[in-house]
Design an enzyme around this catalytic site. Structure first.
Site, PDB file in Angstrom:
ATOM      1  N   ALA A 274       0.838  -1.202   0.000  1.00 35.42           N
ATOM      2  CA  ALA A 274       0.000   0.000   0.000  1.00 35.42           C
ATOM      3  C   ALA A 274       0.867   1.244   0.000  1.00 35.42           C
ATOM      4  O   ALA A 274       1.352   1.681   1.046  1.00 35.42           O
ATOM      5  CB  ALA A 274      -0.927  -0.024   1.213  1.00 35.42           C
ATOM      6  N   MET A 275       1.079   1.771  -1.202  1.00 34.35           N
ATOM      7  CA  MET A 275       1.822   3.031  -1.350  1.00 34.35           C
ATOM      8  C   MET A 275       0.851   4.169  -1.644  1.00 34.35           C
ATOM      9  O   MET A 275       0.863   5.208  -0.991  1.00 34.35           O
ATOM     10  CB  MET A 275       2.811   2.909  -2.526  1.00 34.35           C
ATOM     11  CG  MET A 275       3.852   1.835  -2.359  1.00 34.35           C
ATOM     12  SD  MET A 275       4.850   1.607  -3.841  1.00 34.35           S
ATOM     13  CE  MET A 275       3.827   0.506  -4.771  1.00 34.35           C
TER      14      MET A 275
ATOM     15  N   PHE B  74      -6.549   2.127  -4.322  1.00 30.82           N
ATOM     16  CA  PHE B  74      -6.118   1.333  -5.499  1.00 30.82           C
ATOM     17  C   PHE B  74      -5.207   0.185  -5.097  1.00 30.82           C
ATOM     18  O   PHE B  74      -4.254  -0.136  -5.823  1.00 30.82           O
ATOM     19  CB  PHE B  74      -5.355   2.198  -6.519  1.00 30.82           C
ATOM     20  CG  PHE B  74      -6.063   3.417  -7.029  1.00 30.82           C
ATOM     21  CD1 PHE B  74      -7.437   3.453  -7.172  1.00 30.82           C
ATOM     22  CD2 PHE B  74      -5.336   4.543  -7.400  1.00 30.82           C
ATOM     23  CE1 PHE B  74      -8.078   4.588  -7.671  1.00 30.82           C
ATOM     24  CE2 PHE B  74      -5.953   5.675  -7.906  1.00 30.82           C
ATOM     25  CZ  PHE B  74      -7.333   5.698  -8.034  1.00 30.82           C
TER      26      PHE B  74
ATOM     27  N   SER C 290      -4.004  -3.396  -4.910  1.00 35.83           N
ATOM     28  CA  SER C 290      -4.229  -4.731  -5.484  1.00 35.83           C
ATOM     29  C   SER C 290      -4.161  -5.774  -4.378  1.00 35.83           C
ATOM     30  O   SER C 290      -3.303  -5.668  -3.492  1.00 35.83           O
ATOM     31  CB  SER C 290      -3.163  -5.061  -6.530  1.00 35.83           C
ATOM     32  OG  SER C 290      -3.086  -4.054  -7.491  1.00 35.83           O
TER      33      SER C 290
ATOM     34  N   PRO D   2      13.354  -3.171 -10.698  1.00 33.69           N
ATOM     35  CA  PRO D   2      13.497  -4.000 -11.908  1.00 33.69           C
ATOM     36  C   PRO D   2      12.577  -5.218 -11.882  1.00 33.69           C
ATOM     37  O   PRO D   2      11.933  -5.540 -12.890  1.00 33.69           O
ATOM     38  CB  PRO D   2      14.976  -4.421 -11.874  1.00 33.69           C
ATOM     39  CG  PRO D   2      15.655  -3.334 -11.104  1.00 33.69           C
ATOM     40  CD  PRO D   2      14.651  -2.906 -10.064  1.00 33.69           C
TER      41      PRO D   2
ATOM     42  N   GLU E   9       9.693  -5.604 -10.287  1.00 29.24           N
ATOM     43  CA  GLU E   9       8.291  -5.221 -10.453  1.00 29.24           C
ATOM     44  C   GLU E   9       7.980  -4.837 -11.895  1.00 29.24           C
ATOM     45  O   GLU E   9       6.937  -5.190 -12.436  1.00 29.24           O
ATOM     46  CB  GLU E   9       7.977  -4.023  -9.549  1.00 29.24           C
ATOM     47  CG  GLU E   9       8.178  -4.346  -8.089  1.00 29.24           C
ATOM     48  CD  GLU E   9       8.022  -3.127  -7.193  1.00 29.24           C
ATOM     49  OE1 GLU E   9       8.547  -3.158  -6.093  1.00 29.24           O
ATOM     50  OE2 GLU E   9       7.376  -2.136  -7.617  1.00 29.24           O
TER      51      GLU E   9
ATOM     52  N   GLN F 251     -10.323  -4.918 -33.326  1.00 25.28           N
ATOM     53  CA  GLN F 251     -10.925  -4.416 -34.566  1.00 25.28           C
ATOM     54  C   GLN F 251     -11.228  -5.564 -35.532  1.00 25.28           C
ATOM     55  O   GLN F 251     -12.258  -5.562 -36.204  1.00 25.28           O
ATOM     56  CB  GLN F 251      -9.964  -3.407 -35.224  1.00 25.28           C
ATOM     57  CG  GLN F 251     -10.525  -2.690 -36.431  1.00 25.28           C
ATOM     58  CD  GLN F 251     -11.638  -1.706 -36.082  1.00 25.28           C
ATOM     59  OE1 GLN F 251     -11.822  -1.358 -34.918  1.00 25.28           O
ATOM     60  NE2 GLN F 251     -12.406  -1.290 -37.081  1.00 25.28           N
TER      61      GLN F 251
ATOM     62  N   GLY G 200       2.327   0.396 -11.444  1.00 29.13           N
ATOM     63  CA  GLY G 200       3.756   0.045 -11.422  1.00 29.13           C
ATOM     64  C   GLY G 200       4.632   1.234 -11.793  1.00 29.13           C
ATOM     65  O   GLY G 200       5.763   1.077 -12.249  1.00 29.13           O
TER      66      GLY G 200
ATOM     67  N   GLU H 167       4.777   7.787 -18.052  1.00 29.68           N
ATOM     68  CA  GLU H 167       5.490   9.073 -18.035  1.00 29.68           C
ATOM     69  C   GLU H 167       6.652   8.992 -17.030  1.00 29.68           C
ATOM     70  O   GLU H 167       7.759   9.463 -17.299  1.00 29.68           O
ATOM     71  CB  GLU H 167       4.528  10.216 -17.656  1.00 29.68           C
ATOM     72  CG  GLU H 167       3.463  10.523 -18.716  1.00 29.68           C
ATOM     73  CD  GLU H 167       2.403   9.440 -18.851  1.00 29.68           C
ATOM     74  OE1 GLU H 167       2.019   8.855 -17.819  1.00 29.68           O
ATOM     75  OE2 GLU H 167       1.968   9.176 -19.987  1.00 29.68           O
TER      76      GLU H 167
HETATM   77  C1  LIG Z   1      -5.934  -1.359 -10.901  1.00 26.95           C
HETATM   78  C2  LIG Z   1      -4.893  -0.639 -10.114  1.00 26.95           C
HETATM   79  C3  LIG Z   1      -4.069  -1.346  -9.240  1.00 26.95           C
HETATM   80  C4  LIG Z   1      -3.121  -0.662  -8.474  1.00 26.95           C
HETATM   81  N1  LIG Z   1      -2.403  -1.361  -7.531  1.00 26.95           N
HETATM   82  C5  LIG Z   1      -1.657  -0.668  -6.641  1.00 26.95           C
HETATM   83  C6  LIG Z   1      -1.076  -1.326  -5.523  1.00 26.95           C
HETATM   84  O1  LIG Z   1      -1.181  -2.551  -5.364  1.00 26.95           O
HETATM   85  N2  LIG Z   1      -0.392  -0.583  -4.611  1.00 26.95           N
HETATM   86  C7  LIG Z   1      -0.253   0.774  -4.743  1.00 26.95           C
HETATM   87  O2  LIG Z   1       0.368   1.400  -3.888  1.00 26.95           O
HETATM   88  N3  LIG Z   1      -0.783   1.438  -5.815  1.00 26.95           N
HETATM   89  C8  LIG Z   1      -1.489   0.749  -6.740  1.00 26.95           C
HETATM   90  N4  LIG Z   1      -2.065   1.405  -7.802  1.00 26.95           N
HETATM   91  C9  LIG Z   1      -1.854   2.829  -7.948  1.00 26.95           C
HETATM   92  C10 LIG Z   1      -0.994   3.199  -9.148  1.00 26.95           C
HETATM   93  O3  LIG Z   1       0.329   2.775  -8.941  1.00 26.95           O
HETATM   94  C11 LIG Z   1      -1.108   4.728  -9.339  1.00 26.95           C
HETATM   95  O4  LIG Z   1      -2.411   4.961  -9.825  1.00 26.95           O
HETATM   96  C12 LIG Z   1      -0.068   5.286 -10.270  1.00 26.95           C
HETATM   97  O5  LIG Z   1       1.216   5.207  -9.696  1.00 26.95           O
HETATM   98  C13 LIG Z   1      -0.337   6.757 -10.629  1.00 26.95           C
HETATM   99  O6  LIG Z   1      -0.630   7.533  -9.514  1.00 26.95           O
HETATM  100  P1  LIG Z   1      -1.930   8.465  -9.524  1.00 26.95           P
HETATM  101  O7  LIG Z   1      -3.095   7.599  -9.891  1.00 26.95           O
HETATM  102  O8  LIG Z   1      -2.000   9.180  -8.236  1.00 26.95           O
HETATM  103  O9  LIG Z   1      -1.702   9.483 -10.700  1.00 26.95           O
HETATM  104  P2  LIG Z   1      -0.903  10.867 -10.612  1.00 26.95           P
HETATM  105  O10 LIG Z   1       0.388  10.666  -9.940  1.00 26.95           O
HETATM  106  O11 LIG Z   1      -1.834  11.889 -10.062  1.00 26.95           O
HETATM  107  O12 LIG Z   1      -0.643  11.163 -12.139  1.00 26.95           O
HETATM  108  C14 LIG Z   1      -1.616  11.770 -13.009  1.00 26.95           C
HETATM  109  C15 LIG Z   1      -0.943  11.989 -14.358  1.00 26.95           C
HETATM  110  O13 LIG Z   1       0.177  12.883 -14.200  1.00 26.95           O
HETATM  111  C16 LIG Z   1       1.322  12.273 -14.736  1.00 26.95           C
HETATM  112  N5  LIG Z   1       2.514  12.676 -13.997  1.00 26.95           N
HETATM  113  C17 LIG Z   1       2.716  12.617 -12.663  1.00 26.95           C
HETATM  114  N6  LIG Z   1       3.962  13.006 -12.361  1.00 26.95           N
HETATM  115  C18 LIG Z   1       4.576  13.313 -13.535  1.00 26.95           C
HETATM  116  C19 LIG Z   1       5.881  13.788 -13.895  1.00 26.95           C
HETATM  117  N7  LIG Z   1       6.834  13.985 -12.990  1.00 26.95           N
HETATM  118  N8  LIG Z   1       6.135  13.999 -15.213  1.00 26.95           N
HETATM  119  C20 LIG Z   1       5.189  13.784 -16.156  1.00 26.95           C
HETATM  120  N9  LIG Z   1       3.948  13.327 -15.864  1.00 26.95           N
HETATM  121  C21 LIG Z   1       3.645  13.099 -14.575  1.00 26.95           C
HETATM  122  C22 LIG Z   1       1.090  10.782 -14.614  1.00 26.95           C
HETATM  123  O14 LIG Z   1       1.924  10.053 -15.492  1.00 26.95           O
HETATM  124  C23 LIG Z   1      -0.373  10.689 -14.961  1.00 26.95           C
HETATM  125  O15 LIG Z   1      -0.540  10.697 -16.359  1.00 26.95           O
HETATM  126  C24 LIG Z   1      -2.979   0.731  -8.617  1.00 26.95           C
HETATM  127  C25 LIG Z   1      -3.789   1.434  -9.511  1.00 26.95           C
HETATM  128  C26 LIG Z   1      -4.755   0.782 -10.225  1.00 26.95           C
HETATM  129  C27 LIG Z   1      -5.673   1.595 -11.109  1.00 26.95           C
END
Ligand SMILES: Cc1cc2nc3c(=O)[nH]c(=O)nc-3n(C[C@H](O)[C@H](O)[C@H](O)COP(=O)(O)OP(=O)(O)OC[C@H]3O[C@@H](n4cnc5c(N)ncnc54)[C@H](O)[C@@H]3O)c2cc1C
Length: 382
Positions: A127-128, A159, A161, A245, A247, A341, A368, A372
């Site tokens: 849980a991050m 979010f 998993s 690496p 992950e 398609q 993961g 970006e």
């Molecule tokens: C189905 C699913 C399973 C998941 N499982 C886990 C899990 O087990 N444990 C866990 O901890 N998390 C989990 N996550 C969370 C996932 O890792 C995050 O959603 C992801 O890291 C992006 O974070 P955010 O959603 O807060 O988006 P944000 O960080 O808010 O990003 C929004 C947009 O801004 C962009 N952005 C952000 N920073 C930058 C930058 N420096 N430069 C350019 N673009 C940038 C991003 O690429 C993205 O397009 C899961 C998510 C989903 C949907």
């Protein structure tokens, strides 16, 4: 002659292991996948069954209850599930958690958790992410305040998993909110009978329908001082970075396997389906699309196989693993879309494998570490 997508790292033992994995999938997973998709989770019994059959923690040493194999065993499992769009068991996350214990845990933590994880008695989650912090984990607000005998956890995660079924959660929290990365630690939280710990909704996603992605809440959850992963505060970011690496390659491996699964299903379909008096496979557009797809898979296989070999040899660097995640997930998105398609309207129906693959593929570019962020990581190594 049909195109051969043989893996460079397979051998006879792994082929037998693959047969066992396929048997498990066909007898234990596929018949119950519809129910799992409706419930949003696969239930504990399936995890225990996988444990009984030696399909969990396959690359954890035997002395901790694991299979004593290496990443290739894990790759076989990720591949066979991804090729069938079976998303219910996030064995990837389970393995990642096991590796946090193996690489960073104290001896006591390894002995306490790894054998039970290998048996499937407890499911692992990490849980991050929080509502206010995803890509930028420095913004984590979950706190682990010092109290007598240990810590009190306050905060919420989203979010996550395996969140609904998890028996153990690695929680990223601030042990010293005045410090940035250095004030961040990973705390090991048992979910059973833990006052103040609550699992929220199983989240309603566009894909990965059988996988339990959940919110987690920590309201004054008490853990002992020994719950800090590795026994030393402030190591959280260092521990998170060390396993990247591993992950990221899981995502690269599963992307390629999903592409292969989609390609095979599409080949079968277009040979059967007729339009204008002939099989769809005979239109030049279909042949060219499938030729392009087969080429992408074959080229991708060379790169992913090299990454698998390098990981097993302990020399896969984070930038290259990030390339595997970036390229694999982008290619998967394109390929699955093109395959869909070729199914016409049937490709849009959930009962078709390719439809499930399409919605499942989208997340690969986001979790993961988003793609970006992958580009950021790669560009730092240029
Ligand atoms: C189905 C699913 C399973 C998941 N499982 C886990 C899990 O087990 N444990 C866990 O901890 N998390 C989990 N996550 C969370 C996932 O890792 C995050 O959603 C992801 O890291 C992006 O974070 P955010 O959603 O807060 O988006 P944000 O960080 O808010 O990003 C929004 C947009 O801004 C962009 N952005 C952000 N920073 C930058 C930058 N420096 N430069 C350019 N673009 C940038 C991003 O690429 C993205 O397009 C899961 C998510 C989903 C949907």
């Amino acid at each position: 002659m049909s195109i051969d997508f043989r893996r460079s790292w397979m051998d006879e033992d792994l082929a037998l292991f693959r047969d066992n994995v396929v048997r498990f999938i066909e007898t234990e997973m596929q018949p119950h996948d519809e129910a799992a998709r409706k419930n949003g989770h696969v239930g504990h019994a399936l995890w225990r069954k996988a444990g009984e059959l030696g399909l969990l923690c396959t690359d954890i040493p035997e002395e901790y209850g694991g299979g004593g194999g290496d990443f290739r065993h894990e790759a076989v499992i990720h591949e066979e599930m991804a090729a069938r769009a079976l998303s219910g068991m996030s064995t990837g996350v389970h393995s990642i958690v096991a590796h946090y214990f193996l690489n960073h845990g104290t001896e006591e933590q390894k002995r306490r958790y790894l054998p039970r994880m290998a048996r499937g008695e407890i499911v692992g989650a990490i849980a991050m992410t929080e509502p206010g912090a995803g890509s930028d984990l420095q913004g984590v607000r979950t706190r682990a305040d010092k109290v007598e005998g240990g810590y009190a956890l306050h905060g919420s995660k989203t979010f996550i998993s395996n969140g609904f079924l998890a028996g153990v959660v690695l929680v990223v929290a601030k042990t010293d909110p005045t410090q940035g990365a250095k004030g961040t630690s990973i705390l090991v939280v048992d979910t059973q009978d833990t006052p103040g710990f609550r699992v929220g909704r199983v989240l309603d996603k566009i894909g990965l329908k059988a996988q339990d992605t959940s919110e987690l809440f920590f309201d004054d959850v008490r853990v002992p001082a020994s719950a800090v992963l590795g026994g030393k505060e402030g190591q959280g970011f260092f521990q998170l970075m060390g396993d990247l690496p591993y992950e990221r390659l899981i995502i690269g491996v599963s992307s390629l396997a999903a592409m292969e699964g989609a390609y095979r299903a599409t080949l079968d379909y277009v040979r059967e389906r007729k339009a204008f008096g002939k099989p769809v496979a005979e239109f030049q557009n279909t042949k060219f699309k499938l030729a392009e797809i087969a080429t992408q898979i074959k080229v991708g296989r060379a790169f992913i196989d090299r990454c698998v070999e390098d990981l097993v040899a302990g020399r896969l660097d984070t930038a290259t693993a990030s390339m595997a995640k970036l390229w694999g997930s982008e290619a998967q998105g394109r390929v699955v879309d093109e395959c869909l398609q070729l199914f016409g309207g049937y490709g849009y129906m959930n009962e078709y494998l390719v439809a499930r693959m399409y919605t499942d593929a989208r997340i690969q570019r986001i979790y993961g570490g988003t793609n970006e962020i992958m580009k950021e990581v790669i560009s730092r190594a240029l």
